[in-house]
Design a protein around this motif. Structure first.
Motif, PDB file in Angstrom:
ATOM      1  N   GLU A 135     131.094 -52.309 152.226  1.00  0.00           N
ATOM      2  CA  GLU A 135     130.574 -52.478 150.869  1.00  0.00           C
ATOM      3  C   GLU A 135     129.056 -52.411 150.894  1.00  0.00           C
ATOM      4  OE1 GLU A 135     134.184 -55.330 149.152  1.00  0.00           O
ATOM      5  OE2 GLU A 135     132.180 -56.194 149.462  1.00  0.00           O
ATOM      6  N   SER A 136     128.477 -51.680 149.928  1.00  0.00           N
ATOM      7  CA  SER A 136     127.030 -51.509 149.894  1.00  0.00           C
ATOM      8  C   SER A 136     126.552 -51.379 148.458  1.00  0.00           C
ATOM      9  CB  SER A 136     126.622 -50.263 150.686  1.00  0.00           C
ATOM     10  OG  SER A 136     126.903 -49.086 149.946  1.00  0.00           O
ATOM     11  N   HIS A 203     132.533 -38.287 153.519  1.00  0.00           N
ATOM     12  CA  HIS A 203     133.039 -39.026 152.372  1.00  0.00           C
ATOM     13  C   HIS A 203     132.088 -40.176 152.027  1.00  0.00           C
ATOM     14  CE1 HIS A 203     136.903 -36.895 152.636  1.00  0.00           C
ATOM     15  NE2 HIS A 203     136.727 -36.994 153.946  1.00  0.00           N
ATOM     16  N   GLY A 204     131.477 -40.077 150.856  1.00  0.00           N
ATOM     17  CA  GLY A 204     130.598 -41.126 150.368  1.00  0.00           C
ATOM     18  C   GLY A 204     131.280 -41.961 149.301  1.00  0.00           C
ATOM     19  N   PRO A 205     130.630 -43.020 148.830  1.00  0.00           N
ATOM     20  CA  PRO A 205     131.197 -43.839 147.749  1.00  0.00           C
ATOM     21  C   PRO A 205     131.447 -42.997 146.499  1.00  0.00           C
ATOM     22  CG  PRO A 205     129.327 -44.939 148.775  1.00  0.00           C
ATOM     23  CD  PRO A 205     129.341 -43.550 149.299  1.00  0.00           C
ATOM     24  N   THR A 206     132.511 -43.337 145.780  1.00  0.00           N
ATOM     25  CA  THR A 206     132.885 -42.563 144.592  1.00  0.00           C
ATOM     26  C   THR A 206     132.701 -43.329 143.291  1.00  0.00           C
ATOM     27  OG1 THR A 206     135.195 -43.265 144.826  1.00  0.00           O
ATOM     28  CG2 THR A 206     134.553 -41.183 145.875  1.00  0.00           C
ATOM     29  N   GLU A 207     132.456 -44.641 143.372  1.00  0.00           N
ATOM     30  CA  GLU A 207     132.241 -45.432 142.168  1.00  0.00           C
ATOM     31  C   GLU A 207     131.368 -46.631 142.498  1.00  0.00           C
ATOM     32  OE1 GLU A 207     136.154 -46.382 140.894  1.00  0.00           O
ATOM     33  OE2 GLU A 207     136.462 -47.934 142.390  1.00  0.00           O
ATOM     34  N   PRO A 208     130.671 -47.179 141.514  1.00  0.00           N
ATOM     35  CA  PRO A 208     129.813 -48.327 141.781  1.00  0.00           C
ATOM     36  C   PRO A 208     130.631 -49.554 142.187  1.00  0.00           C
ATOM     37  CG  PRO A 208     129.273 -47.304 139.670  1.00  0.00           C
ATOM     38  CD  PRO A 208     130.572 -46.718 140.118  1.00  0.00           C
ATOM     39  N   LEU A 209     129.978 -50.447 142.900  1.00  0.00           N
ATOM     40  CA  LEU A 209     130.551 -51.745 143.243  1.00  0.00           C
ATOM     41  C   LEU A 209     129.628 -52.800 142.648  1.00  0.00           C
ATOM     42  CD1 LEU A 209     132.536 -53.562 144.828  1.00  0.00           C
ATOM     43  CD2 LEU A 209     131.016 -53.317 146.802  1.00  0.00           C
ATOM     44  N   VAL A 210     130.047 -53.422 141.558  1.00  0.00           N
ATOM     45  CA  VAL A 210     129.186 -54.360 140.836  1.00  0.00           C
ATOM     46  C   VAL A 210     129.720 -55.770 141.030  1.00  0.00           C
ATOM     47  CG1 VAL A 210     128.247 -55.019 138.604  1.00  0.00           C
ATOM     48  CG2 VAL A 210     128.576 -52.600 139.138  1.00  0.00           C
ATOM     49  N   VAL A 211     128.881 -56.649 141.582  1.00  0.00           N
ATOM     50  CA  VAL A 211     129.203 -58.053 141.792  1.00  0.00           C
ATOM     51  C   VAL A 211     128.281 -58.885 140.913  1.00  0.00           C
ATOM     52  CG1 VAL A 211     129.341 -59.934 143.464  1.00  0.00           C
ATOM     53  CG2 VAL A 211     129.961 -57.602 144.151  1.00  0.00           C
ATOM     54  N   ASP A 212     128.853 -59.691 140.035  1.00  0.00           N
ATOM     55  CA  ASP A 212     128.064 -60.484 139.089  1.00  0.00           C
ATOM     56  C   ASP A 212     127.954 -61.915 139.606  1.00  0.00           C
ATOM     57  OD1 ASP A 212     126.642 -61.312 136.918  1.00  0.00           O
ATOM     58  OD2 ASP A 212     128.343 -61.325 135.523  1.00  0.00           O
ATOM     59  N   GLU A 213     126.935 -62.136 140.461  1.00  0.00           N
ATOM     60  CA  GLU A 213     126.709 -63.464 141.029  1.00  0.00           C
ATOM     61  C   GLU A 213     125.231 -63.780 140.990  1.00  0.00           C
ATOM     62  OE1 GLU A 213     128.340 -63.624 144.940  1.00  0.00           O
ATOM     63  OE2 GLU A 213     130.419 -63.314 144.292  1.00  0.00           O
ATOM     64  N   ASP A 237     124.430 -54.863 142.133  1.00  0.00           N
ATOM     65  CA  ASP A 237     124.390 -54.825 140.664  1.00  0.00           C
ATOM     66  C   ASP A 237     124.038 -53.423 140.181  1.00  0.00           C
ATOM     67  OD1 ASP A 237     121.742 -54.665 141.450  1.00  0.00           O
ATOM     68  OD2 ASP A 237     121.006 -56.031 139.897  1.00  0.00           O
ATOM     69  N   VAL A 238     124.320 -52.404 141.030  1.00  0.00           N
ATOM     70  CA  VAL A 238     123.963 -51.012 140.721  1.00  0.00           C
ATOM     71  C   VAL A 238     125.070 -50.396 139.866  1.00  0.00           C
ATOM     72  CG1 VAL A 238     123.534 -48.732 141.700  1.00  0.00           C
ATOM     73  CG2 VAL A 238     122.587 -50.772 142.806  1.00  0.00           C
TER      74      VAL A 238
END
Length: 398
Positions: A135-136, A203-213, A237-238
């Motif tokens: 995760e990044s 293969h790179g990331p295909t969708e954002p990973l948003v963590v609301d903390e 938060d990207v």
């Protein structure tokens, strides 16, 4: 990276107003290499990526205290199978070999890592066993045995284990950038037809990973050591990014070996390049098909390089009788001629293919021995050629 990606939401033009649903502006972050004159990506954060509320120094051993020269100069064999499991993929790294350009560490992680950022250089992680979710700030990648993961400098990320078995990996930490070899690319950056892999295999990331903390710690490796920042908001938060700089995975099984009538040299297997080192992948393939071919490596002396080979699968016929097996690492330094074990050349003649799997790092400066190398070394390895030759000659005379 040689090609462009766009993930999530981005505005039509760079550096123009891009507003959140509440009307406020998203915060731009330009990640760029070599003074913004090389690859870069533009990320859009919900919150300021600069907002820290605490910074704490983290004590670590001085690198000079961990490393010893390869003296007397010897070929060496390290058994990673004997190294203890424990820690995560960042804190559990066990230093094997290093010089001023690169650090090579083994890890058998049994838990997930905290957020981490290496601000010194790119990292290349080869997964020998296990599964994880990488995760990044760019998004997530599901990774498993046989995957290389390329992580650009200063990418905030963490490793989340998936499953019960330890995540066994070789970690290559560069003091600079790790890239596709230039000879595989056109002058505009597209993979050429002779390359052993291409864009479809990365293969790179295909969708954002948003963590609301809220407040979140991040461990940062930098030139002076380690610092743990506490950010006001979680860095994940990207909502979108685009560009040519991002983490990606490459499966070693997607490497296409090049075969000809007689034996090909190691550069045939090159997969990546870094500052003063290269990475190669040895994969299952048909062996040389000339009727007179000797289908395993000849004795050779790479006079400018130290060679580290990590044996990860199959049956490596050239090392029969040496004690090397799956999980072993050999170090063949400049100044020592190395080659097949006695008897293995004759045994290989007529064999149609090999199922060997290995990853190799060749460095252009000598590698020093770290604590994990000294702890896992097989002291009998340097003498296996001589003993094997003596046994062969005795058997022949009898």
């Amino acid at each position: 990276m040689p090609f462009y990606r766009s993930v999530g939401e981005v505005p039509r033009k760079r550096h123009t107003q891009f507003r959140r649903p509440d009307g406020g502006l998203y915060a731009e972050e330009l990640m760029g290499q070599e003074g913004f004159s090389s690859d870069m990506s533009l990320l859009y954060h919900r919150h300021l990526p600069t907002a820290i509320v605490k910074a704490e120094a983290v004590e670590t051993p001085a690198p000079a205290e961990q490393l010893l020269p390869n003296f007397p100069l010897l070929p060496r064999h390290f058994r990673t199978q004997t190294l203890p499991a424990g820690g995560d993929l960042v804190s559990g790294r066990q230093l094997l070999l290093a010089n001023d350009d690169v650090r090579l560490s083994f890890v058998a992680a049994d838990r997930s890592s905290e957020l981490y950022r290496n601000a010194i250089g790119d990292e290349l992680v080869y997964l020998q066993a296990g599964r994880a979710r990488f995760e990044s700030v760019y998004g997530a990648l599901d990774v498993r045995q046989g995957h290389y993961v390329v992580i650009p400098t200063a990418t905030t990320h963490r490793w989340v284990l998936d499953g019960g078995e330890p995540l066994r990996a070789m970690v290559v930490e560069a003091r600079g950038h790790i890239r596709v070899p230039g000879r595989y690319l056109s002058k505009h950056g597209q993979f050429l037809e002779h390359a052993p892999y291409c864009e479809r295999d990365l293969h790179g990331p295909t969708e954002p990973l948003v963590v609301d903390e809220g407040e979140t710690p991040v461990l940062v490796r930098h030139r002076a050591g380690l610092t743990r920042y506490t950010y006001l908001n979680h860095p994940f938060d990207v909502v979108g990014w685009d560009g040519c700089l991002y983490p990606y995975r490459f499966d070693i099984h997607d490497f296409e070996p090049i075969v000809k009538r007689v034996h090909m040299p190691p550069p045939t297997h090159q997969t990546f390049e870094g500052p003063n080192f290269v990475v190669c992948s040895f994969c299952p393939r048909p062996l040389d098909f000339d009727p007179e071919a000797v289908p395993i490596p000849y004795n050779h002396h790479n006079v400018d390089s130290d060679e580290m080979m990590f044996y990860v699968g199959g049956d490596y016929s050239a090392r029969k009788g040496s004690g090397i097996g799956i999980g072993s690492i050999s170090l063949h330094p400049s100044g020592f001629t190395h080659g097949p074990q006695p008897g293995s050349v004759e045994a290989a003649i007529g064999q149609p293919r090999t199922d060997e799997m290995a990853m190799m790092v060749d460095t252009f400066r000598p590698l020093h021995l770290g604590p994990a190398a000294r702890q896992s070394e097989d002291p009998e390895y340097p003498w296996t050629w001589g003993r094997g030759e003596q046994a062969r000659e005795t058997g022949g005379a009898g």
